[in-house]
Design a protein around this motif. Sequence first.
Motif, PDB file in Angstrom:
ATOM      1  N   THR A   1      -2.638  -0.062 -10.755  1.00  0.00           N
ATOM      2  CA  THR A   1      -1.614   0.018  -9.706  1.00  0.00           C
ATOM      3  C   THR A   1      -1.944   0.905  -8.593  1.00  0.00           C
ATOM      4  O   THR A   1      -1.850   0.754  -7.362  1.00  0.00           O
TER       5      THR A   1
ATOM      6  N   ARG B   1       5.296  -1.219  -3.160  1.00  0.00           N
ATOM      7  CA  ARG B   1       5.480  -2.164  -2.297  1.00  0.00           C
ATOM      8  C   ARG B   1       5.973  -2.011  -0.816  1.00  0.00           C
ATOM      9  O   ARG B   1       5.403  -2.270   0.054  1.00  0.00           O
ATOM     10  N   ASP B   2       6.660  -0.631  -0.788  1.00  0.00           N
ATOM     11  CA  ASP B   2       7.231  -0.336   0.567  1.00  0.00           C
ATOM     12  C   ASP B   2       6.284   0.815   1.265  1.00  0.00           C
ATOM     13  O   ASP B   2       6.288   0.863   2.347  1.00  0.00           O
TER      14      ASP B   2
ATOM     15  N   PRO C   1       2.626   2.299   0.169  1.00  0.00           N
ATOM     16  CA  PRO C   1       1.572   1.863  -0.785  1.00  0.00           C
ATOM     17  C   PRO C   1       0.888   3.563  -0.992  1.00  0.00           C
ATOM     18  O   PRO C   1       0.191   3.830  -1.833  1.00  0.00           O
TER      19      PRO C   1
END
Length: 336
Positions: A171, A123-124, A126
Amino acid sequence: MEFRILGPVQVYDECTGVLIVPSGAKQRALLGALVVKAGQVVPAERLVDELWGQCPPTNAANALQAHVARLRRLLPCGEPGSGRPHHEWLVTRPLGYALRLGDADTDAGRFRRLAAHGRELARDDPGAAAGVLRQALALWQGPALQGSGQGTICAAEAALLEENRLVALETLYDASLLAGHCHEVTGELEELVVAHPLRERFYELLMTALHRCGRQAEALGTYDRARRRLAHDLGIEPGPALRSRMESVLRRQDPAGAAEGAARAVAGPATGTGPVDEARTADDAVAGAVSVRMLGEELARLRGHVDRLTREHRELAGRLDRLTSSPVAGPRDLAS
């Protein structure tokens, strides 16, 4: 020492650089099952079933002991002068056997830790997440527990690890797209779609990558390919996530329409509207026409599916009425 099951079952001795590979299928199955259950006592009965299934030898307990003894001899235990403290890897317990890892590790454990770290970073950061996830996936040297037979312990773990690998791939490419690497991953996603043609998430990621590369038509073609494959193999339509991705592609700017709108803007508008508004109107018209056509086709397919189900329901209801109204409904009547 590292016990490896992400591929062929083997052990890497970091002190000597030697790769220890059990030679026989039974040895690989035994080592694989003990690595999967590392730190736990595995009952002898389960290990017998793992190695021989429904056809155990006459004296299965002795045969299992012989395989355990051979495996013990394969694993370095820290002889004097070896530079390694003594450690007994395989221990015998009243009910079975256990593998004690001690300070050793497994490649499956490393993979899971790296994959979890990659998910935390996604999230912070990638870009960093993608790098960590590639490290995790690089540990794989083939199908998990390759060559270890079809026993329940190894087969169940292999299926679980493979699912974890696919989730890590999802992911990874999600993070790569967030980091703006759509051009770099498009080819890799194409290969994944071919290798896993029923996994909708890979189609969705490929559509996203193609669209961000300005290849809207190919993104829509990917959706159509997924729809046809799912219908042919599973008899189902694409799920909500994939349909939503298709609709988002349709709503956004078509590269060909944008170029055409830009050309008109350079030439000057024929009406009183500005060049930006005219280009946007042209883009919306192109996307709207494609959207209406594709949604109309999907509606027609769904209508046909409903009609077919309705006919089958009527036929079954008619057969049931005839059977229940018959004076005597024998087994042959019911079977028909």
